[in-house]
Design a protein around this motif. Structure first.
Motif, PDB file in Angstrom:
ATOM      1  N   GLY A  87     -34.101  14.670   8.010  1.00 20.25           N
ATOM      2  CA  GLY A  87     -33.740  13.638   7.045  1.00 20.25           C
ATOM      3  C   GLY A  87     -33.213  14.221   5.750  1.00 20.25           C
ATOM      4  N   GLN A 125     -29.453  13.599   4.366  1.00 21.63           N
ATOM      5  CA  GLN A 125     -29.239  13.091   3.012  1.00 21.63           C
ATOM      6  C   GLN A 125     -28.300  14.021   2.244  1.00 21.63           C
ATOM      7  N   ASP A 139     -25.270  11.294   4.538  1.00 18.67           N
ATOM      8  CA  ASP A 139     -25.513  10.314   5.597  1.00 18.67           C
ATOM      9  C   ASP A 139     -26.881   9.659   5.383  1.00 18.67           C
ATOM     10  N   THR A 140     -26.922   8.700   4.469  1.00 21.78           N
ATOM     11  CA  THR A 140     -28.183   8.061   4.085  1.00 21.78           C
ATOM     12  C   THR A 140     -28.816   7.291   5.238  1.00 21.78           C
ATOM     13  N   ALA A 180     -30.487   9.764   7.463  1.00 19.70           N
ATOM     14  CA  ALA A 180     -31.656  10.294   6.753  1.00 19.70           C
ATOM     15  C   ALA A 180     -32.805   9.301   6.821  1.00 19.70           C
ATOM     16  N   ARG A 181     -32.495   8.040   6.570  1.00 26.03           N
ATOM     17  CA  ARG A 181     -33.525   7.002   6.594  1.00 26.03           C
ATOM     18  C   ARG A 181     -34.150   6.900   7.987  1.00 26.03           C
ATOM     19  N   TRP A 218     -36.504   9.814   8.406  1.00 28.28           N
ATOM     20  CA  TRP A 218     -37.701   9.670   7.574  1.00 28.28           C
ATOM     21  C   TRP A 218     -38.631   8.605   8.129  1.00 28.28           C
ATOM     22  N   ASN A 223     -39.356   9.241   0.195  1.00 28.37           N
ATOM     23  CA  ASN A 223     -37.904   9.336   0.390  1.00 28.37           C
ATOM     24  C   ASN A 223     -37.336   8.056   0.993  1.00 28.37           C
ATOM     25  N   SER A 253     -34.479   5.859  -0.786  1.00 33.05           N
ATOM     26  CA  SER A 253     -33.192   5.550  -0.164  1.00 33.05           C
ATOM     27  C   SER A 253     -32.951   4.041  -0.108  1.00 33.05           C
TER      28      SER A 253
END
Length: 204
Positions: free
Chosen positions: A154, A158, A162-163, A166-167, A170, A184, A188
């Motif tokens: 993640g 990030q 690439d949110t 990443a989300r 996470w 995190n 986000s």
């Protein structure tokens, strides 16, 4: 004045270093980069192990054990050679190749981590030569990674901007409850303007 003091400090810090091995280290990097590039172009078991070692720099920053490297290598081997069977003996041969030094140098493509005979990592000086800043890790989505590794994926996603990915990582990491992943995730969601979802993760 100040410039002289800085030079004196730098000179005293360097006084205890052995620069006679610097040329050896630089030659090793060039040699191993050339070898890795050649093998990556061939797309066989050695390429799969190099790709595994690159992934491991993200998943296991302090070093991966042989089982973790083998799991990642198998994943990449199936991407390179989908119609060929995986054989552990091939991995063993590739591992021996990757851990062999160059011209009696202590350096190799894979080196033992300090303080551990069981963990390995990509030769530090080789990492920036092989790991691109925009490396995607979508190929890891089907692996059952532990929460720490998912957290690191993640962080990497990030860092590439690439949110959403990443989300997703996470959320996998937060499932067993590490507070860093929850923080995190909240951050986000907050950045995306979803304050309600952010609050849910921050209050867990």
């Amino acid at each position: 004045g100040t410039a002289t003091a800085l030079l004196d400090t730098a000179a005293s810090a360097a006084a205890g270093l052995d620069f006679t091995r610097l040329a050896e280290a630089l030659a090793s990097v060039d040699h191993f980069k050339s070898e890795a590039t050649k093998e990556l172009g061939a797309g066989g078991i050695r390429a799969a192990l190099i790709e595994a070692a690159i992934d491991a720099t993200i998943l296991y920053p302090t070093g991966a054990d042989i089982e973790q490297l083998a799991q990642l290598c198998k994943l990449h081997y199936r991407r390179f050679r989908p119609n060929l069977p995986w054989r552990a003996s091939q991995f063993d041969d590739a591992f021996d190749w990757a851990t062999t030094g160059y011209k009696e140098s202590p350096h190799a493509i894979l080196t033992r981590t300090l303080g551990s005979d069981q963990h390995y990592r990509l030769f530090d000086a080789l990492t920036p030569e092989l790991r691109t800043a925009d490396r995607t890790l979508h190929h890891l989505e089907d692996l059952d990674l532990d929460s720490t590794s998912s957290f690191f994926v993640g962080i990497w996603a990030q860092g590439t901007g690439d949110t959403d990915t990443a989300r997703s990582w996470w959320e996998k990491a937060a499932d067993p409850d590490p507070p860093e992943a929850m923080f995190n995730l909240g951050f986000s969601y907050d950045e995306a303007g979803d304050v309600a979802s952010a609050r849910v993760w921050w209050e867990k």
